[in-house]
Design a protein around this motif. Structure first.
Motif, PDB file in Angstrom:
ATOM      1  N   PRO A  75       2.965  -6.365  -5.285  1.00  0.00           N
ATOM      2  CA  PRO A  75       2.296  -5.331  -5.054  1.00  0.00           C
ATOM      3  C   PRO A  75       2.772  -4.789  -6.404  1.00  0.00           C
ATOM      4  O   PRO A  75       3.758  -4.375  -7.187  1.00  0.00           O
ATOM      5  N   PRO A  76       1.159  -4.709  -7.401  1.00  0.00           N
ATOM      6  CA  PRO A  76       1.267  -3.487  -7.498  1.00  0.00           C
ATOM      7  C   PRO A  76       1.629  -1.879  -8.472  1.00  0.00           C
ATOM      8  O   PRO A  76       2.213  -2.052  -7.307  1.00  0.00           O
ATOM      9  N   GLU A  77       2.462  -1.770  -9.325  1.00  0.00           N
ATOM     10  CA  GLU A  77       2.591  -0.696  -9.912  1.00  0.00           C
ATOM     11  C   GLU A  77       2.359   0.271  -9.349  1.00  0.00           C
ATOM     12  O   GLU A  77       0.733   0.666  -9.582  1.00  0.00           O
ATOM     13  N   GLY A  78       2.604   1.349  -8.637  1.00  0.00           N
ATOM     14  CA  GLY A  78       1.702   1.872  -8.000  1.00  0.00           C
ATOM     15  C   GLY A  78       1.670   2.100  -6.782  1.00  0.00           C
ATOM     16  O   GLY A  78       0.844   2.919  -5.870  1.00  0.00           O
ATOM     17  N   THR A  99      -1.060  10.004  17.565  1.00  0.00           N
ATOM     18  CA  THR A  99      -2.176   9.685  16.665  1.00  0.00           C
ATOM     19  C   THR A  99      -0.973   9.305  15.301  1.00  0.00           C
ATOM     20  O   THR A  99      -0.024   9.674  14.821  1.00  0.00           O
ATOM     21  N   ALA A 100      -1.215   7.864  14.368  1.00  0.00           N
ATOM     22  CA  ALA A 100      -0.840   7.525  13.254  1.00  0.00           C
ATOM     23  C   ALA A 100      -1.868   6.323  12.522  1.00  0.00           C
ATOM     24  O   ALA A 100      -2.539   5.910  13.314  1.00  0.00           O
ATOM     25  N   ALA A 101      -2.191   7.208  10.940  1.00  0.00           N
ATOM     26  CA  ALA A 101      -2.894   6.999  10.123  1.00  0.00           C
ATOM     27  C   ALA A 101      -2.897   6.464   9.320  1.00  0.00           C
ATOM     28  O   ALA A 101      -1.433   7.286   8.345  1.00  0.00           O
ATOM     29  N   ILE A 102      -2.353   4.949   8.920  1.00  0.00           N
ATOM     30  CA  ILE A 102      -1.499   4.889   7.848  1.00  0.00           C
ATOM     31  C   ILE A 102      -2.706   4.542   6.553  1.00  0.00           C
ATOM     32  O   ILE A 102      -3.178   3.682   6.617  1.00  0.00           O
ATOM     33  N   ASP A 103      -2.055   5.086   5.314  1.00  0.00           N
ATOM     34  CA  ASP A 103      -3.273   4.477   4.737  1.00  0.00           C
ATOM     35  C   ASP A 103      -2.134   4.364   2.790  1.00  0.00           C
ATOM     36  O   ASP A 103      -1.284   4.261   2.870  1.00  0.00           O
ATOM     37  N   VAL A 104      -2.563   2.727   2.666  1.00  0.00           N
ATOM     38  CA  VAL A 104      -1.587   1.848   2.188  1.00  0.00           C
ATOM     39  C   VAL A 104      -2.572   2.335   0.915  1.00  0.00           C
ATOM     40  O   VAL A 104      -4.431   1.403   0.404  1.00  0.00           O
ATOM     41  N   THR A 105      -1.770   2.972  -0.811  1.00  0.00           N
ATOM     42  CA  THR A 105      -2.387   2.535  -1.851  1.00  0.00           C
ATOM     43  C   THR A 105      -2.272   1.233  -2.956  1.00  0.00           C
ATOM     44  O   THR A 105      -0.731   1.376  -2.768  1.00  0.00           O
TER      45      THR A 105
END
Length: 143
Positions: A75-78, A99-105
């Protein structure tokens, strides 16, 4: 499903539920709860959805790191996970639903790898497994 439990925690709610207090046995959580303004409350405290979104985000990030590393992706930094929990009327029974909105960066990864890492974490995360089929969930990966 068979669970080999390695940790348990107990929390207690007192007062009026959404307008009361919550405490964990460890003392790490000791919060006043108030309904959010959007639900007619003062908004001057936490609420169950806020606590759920924080726990879900932390759990999902742990699942993401574990599954990514198992598949050979560092997994990258950030790297971060943001979970947005919504609550509203459930038209099927007149009650309420979530509801669940999962945002992965995952900065620096290509989109295909980021999508795969996010979906693998979603299938591994205990919160995702517990809510699968019970609440509307979306997972979106950003690079």
């Amino acid at each position: 499903m068979s669970i080999d439990t390695v940790y348990t925690i107990t929390s207690k709610a007192t007062g009026g539920g959404r307008d009361g207090q919550v405490y964990s046995d460890t003392g790490q959580i000791d919060l006043d709860l108030r309904p959010p303004k959007e639900m007619g409350g003062s908004g001057e405290g936490s609420n169950p959805e806020e606590l759920f979104s924080a726990g879900y985000a932390a759990c999902f990030l742990g699942a993401l790191r574990a599954t990514a590393e198992q598949s050979g992706v560092k997994p990258p930094e950030g790297t971060e996970v943001k979970v947005t929990i919504g609550i509203g009327k459930d038209s099927s029974d007149g009650g309420f639903g979530l509801t669940a909105a999962i945002d992965v960066t995952l900065p620096g990864l290509d989109q295909e790898t980021a999508d795969k890492v996010a979906e693998t974490a979603h299938s591994f995360c205990p919160y995702s497994k517990a809510t699968k089929g019970n609440i509307e969930q979306t997972v979106t990966a950003h690079v």
